[in-house]
Scaffold this active site. Structure first.
Site, PDB file in Angstrom:
ATOM      1  N   LYS A  34      43.549  45.887  35.623  1.00  0.00           N
ATOM      2  CA  LYS A  34      44.122  46.223  36.920  1.00  0.00           C
ATOM      3  C   LYS A  34      44.960  47.471  36.712  1.00  0.00           C
ATOM      4  CE  LYS A  34      47.440  44.977  40.449  1.00  0.00           C
ATOM      5  NZ  LYS A  34      48.321  43.989  41.064  1.00  0.00           N
ATOM      6  N   ALA A  38      50.457  37.186  44.209  1.00  0.00           N
ATOM      7  CA  ALA A  38      51.354  36.821  43.112  1.00  0.00           C
ATOM      8  C   ALA A  38      52.650  36.257  43.696  1.00  0.00           C
ATOM      9  CB  ALA A  38      51.640  38.029  42.222  1.00  0.00           C
ATOM     10  N   GLY A  90      55.389  42.743  46.705  1.00  0.00           N
ATOM     11  CA  GLY A  90      56.489  41.777  46.778  1.00  0.00           C
ATOM     12  C   GLY A  90      57.180  41.691  48.116  1.00  0.00           C
TER      13      GLY A  90
END
Lengths: 262, 68
Positions: free
Chosen positions: A97, A206, A158
């Site tokens: 990635k 994530a 995030g």
């Protein structure tokens, strides 16, 4: 959906949810979330051993998933290429990635360095999955560079803001023929379903999992959302209309109470 | 011989190899998922025993951590 595999660089995957390990502080919580997610690919980062408690690599293997190393924290093509070489040595995989960050406040990719690193890594035999902006032109550049997939962000890493520009993601879908994986910004299940409905082949999450109050439950929810979104995408949504359209025909309606129908 | 492992100075034997630096960093001898860079260049695991360090060598000893 065994008849609908995700194929990346010739590898068939049953799950269309990729799990990022970022944000997990407890291995047992991570392992439970991995099992619930059904993910077959898990991203990891490389850090100095003093800052990296052991066991994550083994936990991913125990969970039956493959490791996808990232180049998180790299701000130049040169740094990313060096990190990639270390990751290939550590994890015995050429899959990567690729992240090349351009700004530490937004964590947005540096497009110029990203394409440069992608070209170099593809030439060195890596299977490159680049984290990129939701820019269809850049997506095409990355495909032209030989990337095995393209991973546009829905919103900043995030942030949990979901998909801020669904139109751009749909355009990215049209722009490339390699798998399109929505990366970054997923906040909850509906975001993942939307990504799939927009034509993404997979979703990477994530923070949405690791920082959920119940990571295991959220991992399961995202799994269902990705599956539902995929099926809905293939089923074909109905067109959006300005006015209502009765699903019950007026023909044969009884004449009662002289009702008016404005 | 003084070398820098993960930003910290270590005093290792004059015939120390990359494997000694891995141990100095605190990684297990047979631990998988560990990678080493010596002066910015990757040293393959197969070469850990055969690669001697030098005075003021800079090493990075890395392993998987949660990320991405």
């Amino acid at each position: 959906m065994p008849d609908d595999p995700l194929i990346i660089a010739g590898t068939e995957l049953r799950s269309r949810l990729l799990l990022g390990s970022g944000g997990f502080h407890r291995l047992d919580r991570f392992e439970a979330a991995l099992a619930a997610s059904g993910a077959e690919i898990v991203t990891v980062a490389l850090r100095r051993v003093e800052q990296a408690p052991g066991g994550l690599y083994e936990a991913i293997e125990r969970g039956g998933a493959r490791v996808l190393p990232n180049t998180a924290g790299c701000y130049s093509a040169r740094e990313a290429v060096q990190t990639a070489q270390l990751a290939r040595e550590a994890f015995e995989t050429s899959w990567l990635k690729l992240e090349v960050i351009g700004d530490r406040h937004t964590l947005l990719p540096d497009a110029v360095e990203l394409v440069r690193a992608a070209r170099e890594l593809v030439a060195a035999g890596f299977v490159v999955l680049p984290y990129t902006t939701d820019d269809p032109v850049l997506a095409r550049r990355l495909e032209d560079a030989g990337c095995a997939a393209v991973m546009p962000l829905g919103s900043p890493i995030g942030s949990g803001l979901g998909i801020r520009n669904p139109h751009a993601i749909a355009l990215c879908r049209e722009a490339v023929s390699v798998p399109l994986i929505l990366d970054a910004g997923i906040g909850t299940a509906s975001d993942a379903a939307l990504a799939m409905e927009l034509g993404c082949d997979a979703v990477l999450a994530a923070t949405a999992v690791s920082r959920a109050r119940d990571p295991e439950a959220m991992a399961g929810a995202l799994r269902l959302a990705v599956e539902a979104g995929r099926v809905a995408s293939r089923a074909g949504r109905i067109p959006r209309l300005h006015h209502a359209q009765a699903s019950t025909e007026d023909a044969g309606i009884p004449d009662l109470a002289d009702a008016e129908r404005p | 011989m003084r070398v820098i492992v993960n930003g910290r100075e270590h005093d290792l034997a004059t015939d120390a190899t990359v494997r000694d630096a891995v141990a100095a960093a605190g990684a297990g001898d047979e631990e998988r998922g560990v990678a080493v860079a010596l002066d910015g260049t990757v040293v393959r695991r197969a070469d850990w025993d055969g690669t001697r360090l030098h005075e003021a060598a800079r090493l990075e000893v890395l392993r998987a951590t949660a990320g991405g």
